[in-house]
Design an enzyme around this catalytic site. Structure first.
Site, PDB file in Angstrom:
ATOM      1  N   ASN A  27     -14.344 -10.660  -8.054  1.00 15.38           N
ATOM      2  CA  ASN A  27     -12.950 -10.586  -8.482  1.00 15.38           C
ATOM      3  C   ASN A  27     -12.558 -11.778  -9.345  1.00 15.38           C
ATOM      4  O   ASN A  27     -11.823 -11.624 -10.320  1.00 15.38           O
ATOM      5  CB  ASN A  27     -12.030 -10.458  -7.264  1.00 15.38           C
TER       6      ASN A  27
ATOM      7  N   GLU B 256       0.804  -1.226   0.000  1.00 15.56           N
ATOM      8  CA  GLU B 256       0.000   0.000   0.000  1.00 15.56           C
ATOM      9  C   GLU B 256       0.840   1.280   0.000  1.00 15.56           C
ATOM     10  O   GLU B 256       0.771   2.083   0.950  1.00 15.56           O
ATOM     11  CB  GLU B 256      -0.967  -0.012   1.188  1.00 15.56           C
TER      12      GLU B 256
ATOM     13  N   GLU C 121      -4.666  -8.769  -0.087  1.00 14.04           N
ATOM     14  CA  GLU C 121      -5.045  -8.459   1.291  1.00 14.04           C
ATOM     15  C   GLU C 121      -6.517  -8.106   1.353  1.00 14.04           C
ATOM     16  O   GLU C 121      -7.037  -7.373   0.498  1.00 14.04           O
ATOM     17  CB  GLU C 121      -4.222  -7.295   1.857  1.00 14.04           C
TER      18      GLU C 121
ATOM     19  N   CYS D  18      -9.909  -7.873   4.555  1.00 12.04           N
ATOM     20  CA  CYS D  18     -10.491  -8.182   5.860  1.00 12.04           C
ATOM     21  C   CYS D  18     -11.712  -7.312   6.083  1.00 12.04           C
ATOM     22  O   CYS D  18     -11.885  -6.285   5.420  1.00 12.04           O
ATOM     23  CB  CYS D  18      -9.484  -7.980   6.999  1.00 12.04           C
TER      24      CYS D  18
END
Length: 508
Positions: free
Chosen positions: A377, A242, A346, A348
């Protein structure tokens, strides 16, 4: 359940069943301890039959039904499977070996830890085959750290792995690898040592100084050297977690900013050639490792540098802001660079300030959020899904910046047990049945507009067809899977359910 008279269904025992516990949220968790945990064992599907696994808000978890493939339709709603239309292959599914995950797992007894590792990595569990490992500390550590926190150590004489590596990462990764030898590791750095950065700090608006491009590359190679000595080789290396966080004034997450030209020049002139000429020359490079809003423009700019494009194999994507950016950007990125794979690296729940409490034990809506985004996705060229922390405590930590979030597994060390959240099963419906090398095939829904069903289909290396269907409606929904080469499967999907259907592709 209403079932057509000509169509036989029967439910069979499928391993250890869930031991439910209700904490007052919308559904249940399944409780595991040192002697017991629910599982999904191998069940061979016979020609002409299908396996149907279902998890529901009402409390079913991987309930297995066996049925016979029909030649008669029973519903006007159809999902048509097209084996001739082939798309991306699956790289894998997994989670992250963060310090927080290690701390929580190590708080359990050895026997309960073994149950947790089997739950994620064994054949009767999620069959995770990708593990993300941070290079140094993250926001889910209990302190700031890199592997060389000594000022101006330009010879890296003070480089060393941290106590966290030797206590929480290395031994747990080794343990997971013993359970699943197909496990591959993806390494990602949150920040370089502070003295290599323009702002001399772990967070904030700081970038790697150009004079340290090669030294930082050497730092990463040293990390891989140390892990290789422990029997842990890296399948892939990210260009950095990120990097956009550096541009957010209020971000407290460990991070290091990059410009697209900076990444391109660093990869082309330093990381790419150094990696290629090192003992780790089989390790691939993944770039972006950031939100969907970075697509396709950041990839376009990075790959303007032809040498950087040559060295980079894949594109990592985080899911947090997907709601703001259409999935069409994934298609655009694939169309621009069809030889580069994309993967969710990643994800969550509970990450936003308004999501409270951070941990919601038994919450079904978060599982639905997971399955919705995984399907979306996968439908748009993603080759897999890597979750965030493998395990957290009941507050969603520890994290040094109180950046608490939710996790598919929550540990309860006071009673030496752990809770498998509905999110765990959302992942299980995919990872358990889609081994590496599975290929997405065509699946067309008869009524896309306002349709409560979402689905995606695959052909596996075992010559199985796997179809995952999410019923978002609060009502039963009938649907026929139409497969011109194999027959018709008549289904009546339970309300608010996740369903995986498996059958042999006999004519492929």
């Amino acid at each position: 359940m209403l079932v057509p008279a000509f169509f036989a269904l029967f439910t069979i025992a499928a391993g250890n069943v869930c031991i439910p516990r209700h904490f007052g949220d919308s559904s249940i968790v399944c409780v595991c301890n040192s002697t017991y945990c629910d599982s999904t064992p191998e069940t061979n599907v016979e020609p002409g039959r299908f396996l149907w696994y279902s998890s529901t808000k009402s409390g079913q978890r991987m309930e297995l039904t066996v049925g016979r493939i029909s030649n008669r339709s029973s519903s006007s709603r159809t999902i048509t499977i097209d084996h001739k239309s082939k798309y991306q292959d699956i790289k894998g599914f997994g989670g992250a070996f963060t310090d927080a995950a290690g701390i929580n797992i190590r708080n359990l007894s050895e026997a309960t830890q073994e149950q947790l590792f089997n739950t994620y990595f064994a054949k009767e569990g999620n069959r995770y085959n990708i593990g993300r490992v941070p290079v140094g500390g993250t926001d889910f550590s209990t302190r700031f750290y890199t592997y060389d926190d000594f000022k101006e150590d330009t010879l890296l004489r003070n480089f060393s792995l941290a106590p966290e590596d030797m206590s929480y990462k290395v031994p747990l990764m080794q343990r997971a690898l013993r359970i699943n030898p197909e496990l591959k590791f993806l390494a990602a750095t949150w920040t370089a040592p502070t003295w290599m950065k323009t702002n001399d700090y772990y967070t904030g608006f700081g970038f790697l100084k150009k004079e340290y491009y090669q030294l930082y590359t050497d730092y990463l190679l040293r990390f891989m050297d140390e892990y290789k000595r422990e029997g842990l080789e890296m399948w892939a290396l990210s260009t950095g977690n990120e990097p956009s966080n550096a541009y957010y004034p209020l971000s407290r997450i460990n991070g290091m900013g990059w410009t697209t030209s900076g990444i391109a020049n660093w990869v082309a002139n330093n990381l790419g050639p150094s990696l290629a000429n090192s003992p780790h020359n089989q390790t691939i490079i993944i770039t972006v490792d950031d939100q969907r809003y970075s697509l396709p423009w950041s990839v376009d700019l990075i790959f303007k540098n032809n040498l950087a494009e040559k060295y980079i194999s894949g594109i990592g994507i985080h899911w947090y802001w997907d709601a703001l950016v259409p999935a069409a950007v994934l298609d655009m990125t694939h169309n621009h660079f069809p030889d580069k794979f994309m993967m969710i690296t990643e994800s969550c729940e509970g990450s936003f300030p308004w999501q409270n409490p951070k941990v919601r034990l038994g919450n079904w809506e978060r599982a639905q959020s997971y399955v919705t985004q995984i399907i979306e996705n996968l439908q748009h060229w993603s080759t897999g899904w890597v979750d965030w922390n493998l395990a957290l405590d009941k507050t969603g930590g520890p994290t040094w910046i109180n950046n608490n979030v939710d996790s598919p597994i929550i540990v309860n060390p006071e009673s030496d047990e752990f809770f498998k959240q509905p999110m765990y099963y959302a992942l299980h419906h995919f990872s358990r049945f889609l081994p590496r090398g599975s290929i997405r095939i065509g699946s067309k829904d008869s009524s896309i507009m306002f349709h409560p069903l979402r689905s995606v289909a695959f052909h596996t290396p075992k010559n199985e067809t796997v179809v995952i269907i999410h019923n978002r409606s609060e009502n039963y929904k009938e649907v026929d899977l139409l497969d011109a080469e194999n027959g018709i499967i008549n289904l009546q999907l339970a309300p608010l359910s996740i369903n995986t259907i498996v059958y042999l592709a006999q004519n492929n």
